[in-house]
Motif scaffolding. Structure first.
Motif, PDB file in Angstrom:
ATOM      1  N   ARG A  25       0.850  -1.192   0.000  1.00 59.56           N
ATOM      2  CA  ARG A  25       0.000   0.000   0.000  1.00 59.56           C
ATOM      3  C   ARG A  25       0.886   1.242   0.000  1.00 59.56           C
ATOM      4  N   ILE A  26       0.535   2.180  -0.869  1.00 58.41           N
ATOM      5  CA  ILE A  26       1.264   3.446  -0.909  1.00 58.41           C
ATOM      6  C   ILE A  26       0.223   4.555  -0.727  1.00 58.41           C
ATOM      7  N   PRO A  27       0.227   5.194   0.451  1.00 57.62           N
ATOM      8  CA  PRO A  27      -0.798   6.207   0.744  1.00 57.62           C
ATOM      9  C   PRO A  27      -0.613   7.480  -0.083  1.00 57.62           C
ATOM     10  N   GLU A  28      -1.742   8.085  -0.392  1.00 61.09           N
ATOM     11  CA  GLU A  28      -1.790   9.391  -1.072  1.00 61.09           C
ATOM     12  C   GLU A  28      -1.159   9.386  -2.468  1.00 61.09           C
ATOM     13  N   MET A  29      -1.024   8.236  -3.082  1.00 65.80           N
ATOM     14  CA  MET A  29      -0.425   8.178  -4.419  1.00 65.80           C
ATOM     15  C   MET A  29      -1.355   7.532  -5.442  1.00 65.80           C
ATOM     16  N   GLY A  30      -2.634   7.470  -5.142  1.00 68.13           N
ATOM     17  CA  GLY A  30      -3.599   6.850  -6.044  1.00 68.13           C
ATOM     18  C   GLY A  30      -3.719   7.543  -7.389  1.00 68.13           C
ATOM     19  N   HIS A  31      -3.267   8.780  -7.474  1.00 67.71           N
ATOM     20  CA  HIS A  31      -3.344   9.534  -8.731  1.00 67.71           C
ATOM     21  C   HIS A  31      -2.309   9.073  -9.768  1.00 67.71           C
ATOM     22  N   LEU A  32      -1.289   8.332  -9.334  1.00 64.50           N
ATOM     23  CA  LEU A  32      -0.255   7.876 -10.276  1.00 64.50           C
ATOM     24  C   LEU A  32      -0.878   7.044 -11.384  1.00 64.50           C
ATOM     25  N   GLY A  33      -0.436   7.259 -12.583  1.00 67.38           N
ATOM     26  CA  GLY A  33      -0.932   6.492 -13.717  1.00 67.38           C
ATOM     27  C   GLY A  33      -2.390   6.748 -14.035  1.00 67.38           C
ATOM     28  N   GLY A  34      -2.918   7.882 -13.592  1.00 62.10           N
ATOM     29  CA  GLY A  34      -4.294   8.251 -13.906  1.00 62.10           C
ATOM     30  C   GLY A  34      -5.335   7.609 -13.013  1.00 62.10           C
ATOM     31  N   GLY A  35      -4.915   7.066 -11.887  1.00 62.14           N
ATOM     32  CA  GLY A  35      -5.857   6.433 -10.974  1.00 62.14           C
ATOM     33  C   GLY A  35      -6.744   7.455 -10.274  1.00 62.14           C
ATOM     34  N   SER A  36      -7.918   6.996  -9.820  1.00 59.03           N
ATOM     35  CA  SER A  36      -8.848   7.899  -9.140  1.00 59.03           C
ATOM     36  C   SER A  36      -8.969   7.603  -7.647  1.00 59.03           C
ATOM     37  N   GLU A  37      -8.345   6.523  -7.179  1.00 58.78           N
ATOM     38  CA  GLU A  37      -8.381   6.192  -5.766  1.00 58.78           C
ATOM     39  C   GLU A  37      -7.430   7.094  -4.987  1.00 58.78           C
ATOM     40  N   ARG A  38      -7.619   7.101  -3.696  1.00 58.60           N
ATOM     41  CA  ARG A  38      -6.742   7.920  -2.845  1.00 58.60           C
ATOM     42  C   ARG A  38      -5.378   7.254  -2.666  1.00 58.60           C
ATOM     43  N   ASP A  39      -5.381   5.941  -2.400  1.00 58.58           N
ATOM     44  CA  ASP A  39      -4.146   5.194  -2.155  1.00 58.58           C
ATOM     45  C   ASP A  39      -3.951   4.136  -3.234  1.00 58.58           C
ATOM     46  N   ILE A  40      -2.719   3.715  -3.379  1.00 62.62           N
ATOM     47  CA  ILE A  40      -2.428   2.549  -4.199  1.00 62.62           C
ATOM     48  C   ILE A  40      -2.410   1.354  -3.260  1.00 62.62           C
ATOM     49  N   THR A  41      -3.162   0.336  -3.610  1.00 59.50           N
ATOM     50  CA  THR A  41      -3.254  -0.852  -2.763  1.00 59.50           C
ATOM     51  C   THR A  41      -2.420  -1.988  -3.342  1.00 59.50           C
ATOM     52  N   PRO A  42      -2.073  -2.980  -2.516  1.00 57.62           N
ATOM     53  CA  PRO A  42      -1.316  -4.130  -3.027  1.00 57.62           C
ATOM     54  C   PRO A  42      -2.069  -4.812  -4.171  1.00 57.62           C
ATOM     55  N   LEU A  43      -1.314  -5.298  -5.146  1.00 59.31           N
ATOM     56  CA  LEU A  43      -1.795  -5.970  -6.359  1.00 59.31           C
ATOM     57  C   LEU A  43      -2.462  -5.018  -7.343  1.00 59.31           C
ATOM     58  N   ASN A  44      -2.458  -3.727  -7.050  1.00 59.42           N
ATOM     59  CA  ASN A  44      -2.988  -2.724  -7.961  1.00 59.42           C
ATOM     60  C   ASN A  44      -2.029  -2.567  -9.133  1.00 59.42           C
ATOM     61  N   LYS A  45      -2.562  -2.469 -10.355  1.00 59.45           N
ATOM     62  CA  LYS A  45      -1.729  -2.301 -11.546  1.00 59.45           C
ATOM     63  C   LYS A  45      -1.911  -0.895 -12.089  1.00 59.45           C
ATOM     64  N   ARG A  46      -0.789  -0.285 -12.463  1.00 56.27           N
ATOM     65  CA  ARG A  46      -0.792   1.074 -13.017  1.00 56.27           C
ATOM     66  C   ARG A  46       0.224   1.181 -14.141  1.00 56.27           C
ATOM     67  N   GLN A  47      -0.112   1.971 -15.149  1.00 56.26           N
ATOM     68  CA  GLN A  47       0.828   2.302 -16.214  1.00 56.26           C
ATOM     69  C   GLN A  47       1.646   3.499 -15.743  1.00 56.26           C
ATOM     70  N   ILE A  48       2.949   3.296 -15.578  1.00 57.18           N
ATOM     71  CA  ILE A  48       3.828   4.329 -15.018  1.00 57.18           C
ATOM     72  C   ILE A  48       4.943   4.624 -16.026  1.00 57.18           C
ATOM     73  N   PRO A  49       5.286   5.900 -16.244  1.00 61.98           N
ATOM     74  CA  PRO A  49       6.424   6.198 -17.125  1.00 61.98           C
ATOM     75  C   PRO A  49       7.709   5.605 -16.550  1.00 61.98           C
ATOM     76  N   ILE A  50       8.585   5.186 -17.438  1.00 61.39           N
ATOM     77  CA  ILE A  50       9.812   4.502 -17.005  1.00 61.39           C
ATOM     78  C   ILE A  50      10.640   5.359 -16.054  1.00 61.39           C
ATOM     79  N   TRP A  51      10.714   6.661 -16.279  1.00 64.03           N
ATOM     80  CA  TRP A  51      11.541   7.498 -15.413  1.00 64.03           C
ATOM     81  C   TRP A  51      11.069   7.420 -13.961  1.00 64.03           C
ATOM     82  N   LEU A  52       9.762   7.205 -13.748  1.00 65.05           N
ATOM     83  CA  LEU A  52       9.229   7.060 -12.396  1.00 65.05           C
ATOM     84  C   LEU A  52       9.273   5.593 -11.952  1.00 65.05           C
ATOM     85  N   ALA A  53       9.091   4.687 -12.901  1.00 59.56           N
ATOM     86  CA  ALA A  53       9.085   3.254 -12.580  1.00 59.56           C
ATOM     87  C   ALA A  53      10.426   2.807 -12.012  1.00 59.56           C
ATOM     88  N   TYR A  54      11.526   3.426 -12.467  1.00 66.76           N
ATOM     89  CA  TYR A  54      12.849   3.091 -11.910  1.00 66.76           C
ATOM     90  C   TYR A  54      12.819   3.141 -10.382  1.00 66.76           C
TER      91      TYR A  54
END
Length: 196
Positions: A25-54
């Motif tokens: 779980r990553i709090p307050e980062m649900g917006h990454l990759g165009g997500g609408s949730e508040r947090d990123i939860t385990p097993l959540n999949k997101r399209q992330i630019p490589i510069w950030l994915a590193y």
């Protein structure tokens, strides 16, 4: 990609997205990759630019999937006949397939990285002869970029459209080189033609 810091191709490759599967779980980062949730939860999949994915991958917050341009389907097609694959269709936004592959290769572990490297090198070698051959053929037809509408100019244009950006640069260099060599030969023979 430290050694490619000022490379436009490297910058474009690092803006390509990879699908990351988060491990925690990553709090307050649900917006990454165009997500609408508040947090990123385990097993959540997101399209992330490589510069950030590193950062996300090296921090062990997520794993990533090999992008479609390097999927098993593409690898099998390249093994069967590397010249038949239109590399330009595999990666969008003007990014080179080889540069994007190198970026992905740098993110992989040793075994997968070596496999990716071998695929890139084998593909390049398998296509290089055809690129140079076609460039010389089209150079024999006339100067680079000259002429009118369809006909002769459309054939090299269609061939180039299927090439990766690196291959396209080599094509143009080989075509110009062959055309200049032909021009030099004609000028050095004094304009006289031998009759047999």
């Amino acid at each position: 990609m430290d050694n490619d810091y000022f490379s436009i191709d490297a910058i474009l490759a690092e803006n390509q997205k990879v699908q990351c599967k988060f491990k925690q779980r990553i709090p307050e980062m649900g917006h990454l990759g165009g997500g609408s949730e508040r947090d990123i939860t385990p097993l959540n999949k997101r399209q992330i630019p490589i510069w950030l994915a590193y950062i996300i991958i090296y921090s062990d917050w997520a794993d990533f999937d090999i992008p479609r341009p390097f999927s098993n389907k593409v690898r099998n097609a390249l093994r069967a006949e590397p010249r038949s694959v239109r590399l330009s269709n595999l990666v969008g936004a003007g990014t080179g397939w080889y540069v994007f592959g190198k970026t992905i290769m740098d993110m992989l572990g040793d075994e997968q990285g070596v496999e990716m490297s071998e695929m890139l090198v084998t593909t390049f070698k398998g296509r290089l002869v055809d690129v140079i051959d076609q460039a010389q053929h089209f150079a024999a037809l006339g100067p680079v970029g000259g002429g009118g509408g369809g006909g002769i100019d459309s054939a090299p244009q269609m061939f180039r459209e299927g090439l990766d950006t690196t291959e396209r640069e080599l094509f143009v260099l080989a075509q110009e080189s062959a055309w200049r060599m032909k021009k030099w030969y004609e000028e050095s023979s004094g304009g006289t033609k031998r009759v047999s």
